[in-house]
Design an enzyme around this catalytic site. Structure first.
Site, PDB file in Angstrom:
ATOM      1  N   ASN A 100      92.223 -28.977   5.950  1.00  0.00           N
ATOM      2  CA  ASN A 100      92.701 -28.357   7.383  1.00  0.00           C
ATOM      3  C   ASN A 100      93.443 -26.907   7.326  1.00  0.00           C
ATOM      4  OD1 ASN A 100      95.270 -28.837   6.530  1.00  0.00           O
ATOM      5  ND2 ASN A 100      95.533 -30.721   7.498  1.00  0.00           N
TER       6      ASN A 100
ATOM      7  N   ASP B  83      74.009 -25.149  22.120  1.00  0.00           N
ATOM      8  CA  ASP B  83      72.278 -25.344  22.018  1.00  0.00           C
ATOM      9  C   ASP B  83      72.245 -26.545  21.370  1.00  0.00           C
ATOM     10  OD1 ASP B  83      69.433 -24.193  21.882  1.00  0.00           O
ATOM     11  OD2 ASP B  83      70.026 -24.898  19.863  1.00  0.00           O
TER      12      ASP B  83
END
Lengths: 339, 339, 339
Positions: C20, C214
């Site tokens: 992270n 997409d």
């Protein structure tokens, strides 16, 4: 605008995952791009005449120097050119340039020479004839012929050397070992070959293997000197056997030699076709990587000398020293020639 | 050989991970390459004069058609050219060509137009002036001006349309939910299973599923306490049915229980074989993840208590509490045994 | 070297994408490595005798604790050992150690137990017999037997619990929706923005956002027509606000319009700066994607008409139709101009 003959160019911005925590792009990332460019141009060339379709497999990379470090955020430009063809092999020369798009600064970071052999797709094992290229003058062809003969000899010699004795085992427990010994820094990793490591025909890209080799060599170097380390050069690498999808590849590295400012690490790649019981584990590639250690300003630091613990390590150290001196002499000779 | 002015070219071989199971390269893969080429050329151009350094941020992509499909194993050539500059923006035109290196066939697959705005790096929010380009004739500049005006108008219109009324959102709207409730932090993702998620035999690696589960659980935990959160433990996970390539996996997480210093998140994985019509959607895995929240020194922080809104949530909370107490007792027993 | 019997070891340096933004390695990254090591060792073991070849599939992971956080730049060492075999399953114990190669500090971060079942490759569905391992003493075998019985019981119980009632699902349940409606195919994903999604200055590349858009649009299209679908075009996309690293991006898609041979999907991207409390969630981008459906020869198929269920959907359909007719007219005009 697209030059699609015997040139090929590829460029890509360097991302965090391409680099170490200090921001230096891994040598392995660069080797992988070099091989991708080489693979594309030689496969395209070998399919330029009608007949059987083929894919060009990496057979050898000549000794490669890393002239300048590259950083995250820079654009790497990799351009490849076919410079010689024999009946069954293609020589590709690749240049790598780093561009800082904020300052406009450009630097040549690598020059590499790769040899490819075109394997037939319809008839596995068959090698295709390479369409000859045109040389701008007879000297060019003559010099290529010499390079071809030299690399052929070296490939044969390595093959013999690797054949006679599978090297002894790396991985004993590092934890109990003394700092600066070979046993302390030696490292290995394994990797299960997946689809994105492979060509369309399920053989591992040479560049993927070289990237793993550089990763292990880098861990060995960092364990030895606990600083920011970068790849300085890679000795000639011969690829004797192709590795297929589904294999487990184990890559092991051990330090063989240290000079004042550099370390040499031997890297061994073994491939194990897990499921395919017929074939056993085999030695796929071996190579020597040279690393240097950098301080915060990017200046080379002194390397802690390697502590040798047995006769074999002494022998390998002497061999490493011989390679080191030979390369030094070559570099000097080249410099003089250029002046 | 490297053209580094107002042109930029990038090429890359298409891999299994770039495509769907039939081998068609995803439109998203191509859009990403187009934008990479556009970003490099416009950032380079906007830094070509002395002064503040900047990075070009994508502001708009004009309508883009996909003229021909591209396939795995083909080389995509993406070339970008700056075709117009206004005071604060750059127009880039990008062409994409696919090359089959085995047959030599080439096809234009896309033509795209992108607009970039250069943001200052030293002074966040400031927009840099763009160095003007030279046009080969006045008509070229005139046409660029028209395209610039048209896109500016369209951008303004979309901004207004988006501004006055945030469109109704599809998913259960978290925004209308009260903080610290289950509904506020619950999250889900979908993932199309690709080749590198799978074993050689096209089944998803268990590890890939677990990674997605941890990703969703982490987002639920971060939404709940808005701090640095880390995985503390995972309960036993059973894999009842195997998931195949081409499936869409949906992974959903909801908070079930909070103690003083930990949160429990239930994660559910459903698999949906999109094309394979015979089999329906099925529940593949479920598990409980426990997260803790850390301050800047890495010490555990108190967790905001979960607000329960209905009977079912109360029931799940009690079940979570039972698991929590049981694990606590186990850990204590183990500690005692070790002493 | 690697002991290739019942031990297996894997090591890898932790990269920015494994962690992270604070540098803590994701639990999911570690779970994935654990499973890779387990899968390799058990597949190798189950193929160690002649006969049918097989691949070991993960059946269960026991409760796993994360004892210490791991950081970017550290080397993760994952070692796996086979500790029990029943007739049809293999128990693997895996230890994970983190090593800081600069300071030499090492910490045990995880201990995990996994169960694998070997599936035959030649005969799908058939389970292979596992070669027995040798135990150093009878107590070892006895304890393994107990663990085997305990996990078998738990697996059975979960299966029953899952079997009798599919748990209520979190997200608006597609399964209860009628096929070919908007609600049936609508989909959304969340993605935590990581380092390789970003420029050097920590803003998401526009290309990364478009790729996610997409991906969602493709899943909506595939859910609607359950065939091989490909992107045909993307309408103009405006990027109003930049998305920063550490944000959670949610990308949602819904079908708005179908013609005979094409579908239009609206995609909405919202960004949520999780930790950065000052800024709220914002709408980052919206766009319309057009998809077509292809048969095995690559020829366009008819699209099942969209079933509209309310006034809003009718309104969006009419707007989509207007865009469709406008684009068709433009294409025709262009064709004529070119002739």
């Amino acid at each position: 605008m697209l030059e699609m003959g015997s040139h090929h160019q590829l460029s890509r911005i360097m991302r965090p995952d391409d680099a170490n925590i200090v921001g230096n792009v891994h040598g392995g990332t660069i080797l992988k791009m070099i091989e991708e460019a080489g693979g594309i141009i030689s496969t395209r060339h070998c399919n330029s005449l009608p007949g059987d379709r083929c894919v060009a497999a990496l057979a050898r990379v000549e000794r490669t120097d890393f002239l300048h470090p590259m950083f995250i955020g820079e654009v790497a430009h990799v351009s490849a050119e076919i410079t010689y063809t024999s009946r069954h092999s293609v020589e590709v020369q690749v240049n790598v340039l780093s561009e800082n798009i904020l300052t406009g600064a450009k630097k040549v970071t690598n020059k590499a020479t790769l040899w490819y052999v075109p394997f037939c797709l319809q008839n596995v094992g068959k090698i295709i004839e390479v369409p000859p290229i045109e040389y701008s003058n007879p000297e060019q062809e003559e010099e290529g012929k010499k390079r071809y003969a030299a690399q052929k000899l070296d490939r044969l010699e390595t093959k013999e050397r690797n054949g006679d004795a599978i090297m002894p085992v790396l991985n004993p427990d590092r934890q109990t070992k003394e700092a600066y010994t070979v046993a302390f820094s030696q490292s290995s990793l394994i990797h299960l070959v997946g689809p994105s490591d492979c060509t369309l025909h399920s053989y591992v890209h040479g560049g993927v293997t070289m990237k793993l080799m550089d990763e292990v060599a880098g861990i060995v170097a960092a364990r030895h000197c606990k600083t920011n380390i970068v790849t300085a050069s890679v000795d000639a690498i011969n690829f004797h056997r192709k590795i297929k999808i589904g294999c487990v590849v184990s890559v092991s590295g051990r330090m063989t030699f240290t000079s004042n400012k550099s370390m040499e690490i031997e890297v061994i790649v073994d491939a194990d076709p897990l499921v395919d019981a017929e074939k056993g584990k085999f030695r796929a590639v071996t190579a020597f990587f040279t690393y240097i250690s950098l301080d915060k300003e990017g200046k080379p630091l002194a390397i802690p000398p390697l502590k040798l613990e047995n006769e074999e390590e002494h022998k390998r150290f002497e061999e490493g020293k011989a390679r080191y001196l030979q390369n030094k002499a070559k570099r000097l000779a080249e410099k003089e020639r250029q002046q």
